[in-house]
Scaffold this motif. Sequence first.
Motif, PDB file in Angstrom:
ATOM      1  N   GLY A 124       0.782  -1.226   0.000  1.00 40.18           N
ATOM      2  CA  GLY A 124       0.000   0.000   0.000  1.00 40.18           C
ATOM      3  C   GLY A 124       0.815   1.277   0.000  1.00 40.18           C
ATOM      4  N   PHE A 125       2.123   1.163  -0.077  1.00 41.31           N
ATOM      5  CA  PHE A 125       2.983   2.339  -0.154  1.00 41.31           C
ATOM      6  C   PHE A 125       4.294   1.942  -0.813  1.00 41.31           C
ATOM      7  CE2 PHE A 125       5.984   1.472   3.417  1.00 41.31           C
ATOM      8  CZ  PHE A 125       5.319   0.390   4.009  1.00 41.31           C
ATOM      9  N   THR A 126       5.087   2.926  -1.156  1.00 46.93           N
ATOM     10  CA  THR A 126       6.371   2.662  -1.815  1.00 46.93           C
ATOM     11  C   THR A 126       7.386   2.297  -0.740  1.00 46.93           C
ATOM     12  OG1 THR A 126       5.783   4.274  -3.523  1.00 46.93           O
ATOM     13  CG2 THR A 126       8.076   3.530  -3.441  1.00 46.93           C
ATOM     14  N   PHE A 127       7.510   1.033  -0.509  1.00 47.51           N
ATOM     15  CA  PHE A 127       8.274   0.504   0.616  1.00 47.51           C
ATOM     16  C   PHE A 127       9.703   1.040   0.650  1.00 47.51           C
ATOM     17  CE2 PHE A 127       9.173  -2.505   3.876  1.00 47.51           C
ATOM     18  CZ  PHE A 127      10.416  -3.061   3.613  1.00 47.51           C
ATOM     19  N   SER A 128      10.339   1.094  -0.489  1.00 35.02           N
ATOM     20  CA  SER A 128      11.751   1.465  -0.530  1.00 35.02           C
ATOM     21  C   SER A 128      12.004   2.914  -0.118  1.00 35.02           C
ATOM     22  CB  SER A 128      12.314   1.222  -1.923  1.00 35.02           C
ATOM     23  OG  SER A 128      11.626   2.014  -2.867  1.00 35.02           O
ATOM     24  N   ARG A 129      10.970   3.710   0.003  1.00 32.29           N
ATOM     25  CA  ARG A 129      11.115   5.121   0.373  1.00 32.29           C
ATOM     26  C   ARG A 129      10.906   5.376   1.858  1.00 32.29           C
ATOM     27  NH1 ARG A 129       7.926   8.257  -4.561  1.00 32.29           N
ATOM     28  NH2 ARG A 129       9.237   7.470  -6.251  1.00 32.29           N
ATOM     29  N   TYR A 130      10.632   4.313   2.637  1.00 27.78           N
ATOM     30  CA  TYR A 130      10.311   4.476   4.044  1.00 27.78           C
ATOM     31  C   TYR A 130      11.275   3.711   4.938  1.00 27.78           C
ATOM     32  CZ  TYR A 130       5.889   6.677   2.836  1.00 27.78           C
ATOM     33  OH  TYR A 130       4.936   7.539   2.357  1.00 27.78           O
ATOM     34  N   ALA A 131      11.772   4.410   5.978  1.00 29.56           N
ATOM     35  CA  ALA A 131      12.462   3.701   7.032  1.00 29.56           C
ATOM     36  C   ALA A 131      11.462   2.788   7.734  1.00 29.56           C
ATOM     37  CB  ALA A 131      13.066   4.686   8.024  1.00 29.56           C
ATOM     38  N   MET A 132      11.956   1.681   8.246  1.00 32.51           N
ATOM     39  CA  MET A 132      11.095   0.711   8.913  1.00 32.51           C
ATOM     40  C   MET A 132      11.637   0.412  10.301  1.00 32.51           C
ATOM     41  SD  MET A 132       8.729   0.078   6.670  1.00 32.51           S
ATOM     42  CE  MET A 132       7.940  -1.287   7.526  1.00 32.51           C
ATOM     43  N   SER A 133      10.736   0.126  11.210  1.00 33.84           N
ATOM     44  CA  SER A 133      11.134  -0.134  12.593  1.00 33.84           C
ATOM     45  C   SER A 133      10.407  -1.344  13.152  1.00 33.84           C
ATOM     46  CB  SER A 133      10.787   1.070  13.475  1.00 33.84           C
ATOM     47  OG  SER A 133      11.425   2.233  13.042  1.00 33.84           O
ATOM     48  N   TRP A 134      10.980  -1.882  14.207  1.00 33.05           N
ATOM     49  CA  TRP A 134      10.310  -2.872  15.048  1.00 33.05           C
ATOM     50  C   TRP A 134      10.191  -2.289  16.461  1.00 33.05           C
ATOM     51  CZ3 TRP A 134       8.106  -7.365  13.490  1.00 33.05           C
ATOM     52  CH2 TRP A 134       8.485  -7.884  12.251  1.00 33.05           C
ATOM     53  N   TYR A 135       9.039  -2.526  17.051  1.00 33.06           N
ATOM     54  CA  TYR A 135       8.781  -2.188  18.441  1.00 33.06           C
ATOM     55  C   TYR A 135       8.282  -3.451  19.129  1.00 33.06           C
ATOM     56  CZ  TYR A 135       9.084   2.866  17.619  1.00 33.06           C
ATOM     57  OH  TYR A 135       9.524   4.125  17.323  1.00 33.06           O
ATOM     58  N   ARG A 136       8.235  -3.418  20.448  1.00 34.94           N
ATOM     59  CA  ARG A 136       7.650  -4.526  21.186  1.00 34.94           C
ATOM     60  C   ARG A 136       6.928  -4.013  22.422  1.00 34.94           C
ATOM     61  NH1 ARG A 136      13.000  -7.611  23.698  1.00 34.94           N
ATOM     62  NH2 ARG A 136      13.380  -6.141  25.415  1.00 34.94           N
ATOM     63  N   GLN A 137       5.985  -4.812  22.882  1.00 37.13           N
ATOM     64  CA  GLN A 137       5.233  -4.464  24.087  1.00 37.13           C
ATOM     65  C   GLN A 137       5.038  -5.718  24.929  1.00 37.13           C
ATOM     66  OE1 GLN A 137       1.521  -2.399  23.448  1.00 37.13           O
ATOM     67  NE2 GLN A 137       1.574  -1.562  25.518  1.00 37.13           N
ATOM     68  N   ALA A 138       5.621  -5.689  26.110  1.00 37.11           N
ATOM     69  CA  ALA A 138       5.483  -6.791  27.054  1.00 37.11           C
ATOM     70  C   ALA A 138       4.241  -6.553  27.914  1.00 37.11           C
ATOM     71  CB  ALA A 138       6.724  -6.894  27.929  1.00 37.11           C
ATOM     72  N   PRO A 139       3.694  -7.613  28.495  1.00 33.81           N
ATOM     73  CA  PRO A 139       2.502  -7.454  29.333  1.00 33.81           C
ATOM     74  C   PRO A 139       2.734  -6.452  30.456  1.00 33.81           C
ATOM     75  CG  PRO A 139       2.924  -9.762  28.903  1.00 33.81           C
ATOM     76  CD  PRO A 139       4.112  -9.007  28.376  1.00 33.81           C
TER      77      PRO A 139
END
Length: 118
Positions: A26-41
């Motif tokens: 749904g977007f031009t992937f190569s133009r966007y920085a990408m991240s991972w986040y996490r959430q513990a209980p």
Amino acid sequence: QVQLVESGGGLVQPGGSLRLSCAASGFTFSRYAMSWYRQAPGKEREFVALITTSGRSTTYADSMKGRFTISRDNAKNTVYLQMNSLKPEDTAVYYCHTADYVTGDDFWGQGTQVTVSS
């Protein structure tokens, strides 16, 4: 519309490894920085790692340095998180994220559960 779909989570023993994937559309992937986040209980969502558009630069939270590796394949519109030497405290829901810094919009995946337990 923007879609981020995570996969690869599961149950792993301490010291084990997992590789998470996030398929983007749904977007031009190569133009966007990408991240991972996490959430513990019971905890707030926290930053894990970021990769720039080209993949040449990465940033990690201190507790993940040396154990986690973020990478991307712009041909496949996919970002990965290789997690090694997993610890029980890594147990969390892991989310893929990107942002449009022009509009200020944030985009999140639905998350994938990672459980580290013996």
